[in-house]
Scaffold this active site. Sequence first.
Site, PDB file in Angstrom:
ATOM      1  N   SER A 159     -15.773  -1.906 -27.776  1.00  0.00           N
ATOM      2  CA  SER A 159     -16.417  -2.712 -26.730  1.00  0.00           C
ATOM      3  C   SER A 159     -17.730  -3.262 -27.293  1.00  0.00           C
ATOM      4  CB  SER A 159     -16.707  -1.796 -25.531  1.00  0.00           C
ATOM      5  OG  SER A 159     -17.632  -2.363 -24.643  1.00  0.00           O
ATOM      6  N   TYR A 209     -19.128   5.243 -20.135  1.00  0.00           N
ATOM      7  CA  TYR A 209     -18.386   4.194 -20.856  1.00  0.00           C
ATOM      8  C   TYR A 209     -19.067   3.889 -22.194  1.00  0.00           C
ATOM      9  CZ  TYR A 209     -15.734  -0.167 -21.475  1.00  0.00           C
ATOM     10  OH  TYR A 209     -14.912  -1.154 -21.960  1.00  0.00           O
TER      11      TYR A 209
HETATM   12  P1  NAP Z   1      -7.598  -3.078 -17.255  1.00  0.00           P
HETATM   13  O1  NAP Z   1      -6.906  -4.314 -16.838  1.00  0.00           O
HETATM   14  O2  NAP Z   1      -8.240  -2.180 -16.254  1.00  0.00           O
HETATM   15  O3  NAP Z   1      -6.592  -2.239 -18.187  1.00  0.00           O
HETATM   16  C1  NAP Z   1      -6.798  -0.901 -18.519  1.00  0.00           C
HETATM   17  C2  NAP Z   1      -5.457  -0.304 -18.884  1.00  0.00           C
HETATM   18  O4  NAP Z   1      -5.620   1.095 -19.160  1.00  0.00           O
HETATM   19  C3  NAP Z   1      -4.473  -0.413 -17.713  1.00  0.00           C
HETATM   20  O5  NAP Z   1      -3.192  -0.601 -18.217  1.00  0.00           O
HETATM   21  C4  NAP Z   1      -4.617   0.957 -17.087  1.00  0.00           C
HETATM   22  O6  NAP Z   1      -3.539   1.323 -16.279  1.00  0.00           O
HETATM   23  C5  NAP Z   1      -4.706   1.807 -18.342  1.00  0.00           C
HETATM   24  N1  NAP Z   1      -5.148   3.147 -18.022  1.00  0.00           N
HETATM   25  C6  NAP Z   1      -6.309   3.516 -17.438  1.00  0.00           C
HETATM   26  N2  NAP Z   1      -6.313   4.838 -17.256  1.00  0.00           N
HETATM   27  C7  NAP Z   1      -5.143   5.322 -17.724  1.00  0.00           C
HETATM   28  C8  NAP Z   1      -4.559   6.601 -17.795  1.00  0.00           C
HETATM   29  N3  NAP Z   1      -5.176   7.701 -17.318  1.00  0.00           N
HETATM   30  N4  NAP Z   1      -3.328   6.734 -18.353  1.00  0.00           N
HETATM   31  C9  NAP Z   1      -2.673   5.648 -18.815  1.00  0.00           C
HETATM   32  N5  NAP Z   1      -3.169   4.398 -18.762  1.00  0.00           N
HETATM   33  C10 NAP Z   1      -4.385   4.241 -18.224  1.00  0.00           C
HETATM   34  O7  NAP Z   1      -8.782  -3.449 -18.244  1.00  0.00           O
HETATM   35  P2  NAP Z   1      -8.801  -4.129 -19.687  1.00  0.00           P
HETATM   36  O8  NAP Z   1     -10.032  -4.932 -19.724  1.00  0.00           O
HETATM   37  O9  NAP Z   1      -7.507  -4.749 -20.023  1.00  0.00           O
HETATM   38  O10 NAP Z   1      -9.073  -2.841 -20.585  1.00  0.00           O
HETATM   39  C11 NAP Z   1      -8.329  -2.531 -21.741  1.00  0.00           C
HETATM   40  C12 NAP Z   1      -9.246  -1.875 -22.747  1.00  0.00           C
HETATM   41  O11 NAP Z   1     -10.203  -2.827 -23.188  1.00  0.00           O
HETATM   42  C13 NAP Z   1     -10.040  -0.695 -22.210  1.00  0.00           C
HETATM   43  O12 NAP Z   1     -10.156   0.302 -23.188  1.00  0.00           O
HETATM   44  C14 NAP Z   1     -11.388  -1.326 -21.929  1.00  0.00           C
HETATM   45  O13 NAP Z   1     -12.428  -0.388 -21.950  1.00  0.00           O
HETATM   46  C15 NAP Z   1     -11.486  -2.291 -23.090  1.00  0.00           C
HETATM   47  N6  NAP Z   1     -12.459  -3.370 -22.967  1.00  0.00           N
HETATM   48  C16 NAP Z   1     -12.379  -4.300 -21.980  1.00  0.00           C
HETATM   49  C17 NAP Z   1     -13.307  -5.325 -21.940  1.00  0.00           C
HETATM   50  C18 NAP Z   1     -13.295  -6.401 -20.902  1.00  0.00           C
HETATM   51  O14 NAP Z   1     -14.221  -7.206 -20.868  1.00  0.00           O
HETATM   52  N7  NAP Z   1     -12.310  -6.496 -20.068  1.00  0.00           N
HETATM   53  C19 NAP Z   1     -14.304  -5.397 -22.913  1.00  0.00           C
HETATM   54  C20 NAP Z   1     -14.353  -4.432 -23.892  1.00  0.00           C
HETATM   55  C21 NAP Z   1     -13.417  -3.435 -23.923  1.00  0.00           C
HETATM   56  P3  NAP Z   1      -3.522   0.986 -14.695  1.00  0.00           P
HETATM   57  O15 NAP Z   1      -3.145  -0.458 -14.581  1.00  0.00           O
HETATM   58  O16 NAP Z   1      -2.515   1.936 -14.149  1.00  0.00           O
HETATM   59  O17 NAP Z   1      -4.916   1.250 -14.181  1.00  0.00           O
END
Ligand code: NAP
Length: 253
Positions: A145, A158
């Site tokens: 991140s 986080y």
């Molecule tokens: P998101 O749409 O909330 O996706 C998160 C994913 O992780 C979803 O598929 C979620 O499943 C899954 N997840 C969460 N808890 C879990 C668990 N206990 N067991 C299995 N799966 C689980 O958000 P995203 O932005 O795509 O995030 C993906 C990654 O990118 C994360 O690591 C996040 O920290 C990172 N990230 C995101 C951003 C951003 O700006 N969006 C920036 C930097 C890093 P559910 O759908 O069931 O909740």
Amino acid sequence: MSASFFDLRGKTAIVTGSNTGLGQGMALGLAAAGCNIVAVNRRAPEETRRRVEELGTGFLAVDADLASTAPIDDILAQAEARFGGADILVNNAGIIRRADSLEFTEQDWDEVLDVNLKSLFFLSQAFARHCIDGSRRGKIINIASMLSFQGGIRVPSYTASKSGVLGLTRLMANEWASRGINVNAIAPGYMATNNTEALRHDPERSREILGRIPAGRWGDPEDLAGAAVFLASSASDYVHGHTLAVDGGWLAR
Ligand code: NAP
């Protein structure tokens, strides 16, 4: 360099949290390069299944809640049973909790660290053992991140977890590079997914964030596809322990 450096036909990738968001974007990018997908989720990844199958590669959904390490052995066993094993692991599943540090609870600390860091490490360990025992090359891609580099505001667990992801990426690379396993990370910038819904709906924070992104827009899940294919493919065989920002220029400001 030829296009075949990025060819993933015959390879299999485990992608955690691939029912939506960035995990779905990377799963689709890997599938477009020819890779089979083992989608690890706590909810059925039906849209991802449909879109991967349209691309013509194999798809397996594995039910797993990565709040605990209990499902890890079964994930590798199912990948082995269906595709003969896995070559790529994308540790994408992650959660965030927002509250002032003065009010932050132990529960919000533990829940975030368990998914974002503990399960990431032990799934990587299981995958590395799988590669070494099977004499196969491996590629691990961790999702870091901007808060692997910066402090952030109101997200202490986080920031701790994502700073830890950057450090663990280096540590695992140091230990496993000589065993034929590349460990690298992608640090997404500010991307339009569920994770950033609260920020995007806060007019002040959203204006501040957008004003600092040189590319002039929030990122989309497809923006990670190219970096994921690069780090999963033989094009990156000599890249170890690196965290690649895909951030529209955010860190350059
Ligand atoms: P998101 O749409 O909330 O996706 C998160 C994913 O992780 C979803 O598929 C979620 O499943 C899954 N997840 C969460 N808890 C879990 C668990 N206990 N067991 C299995 N799966 C689980 O958000 P995203 O932005 O795509 O995030 C993906 C990654 O990118 C994360 O690591 C996040 O920290 C990172 N990230 C995101 C951003 C951003 O700006 N969006 C920036 C930097 C890093 P559910 O759908 O069931 O909740």
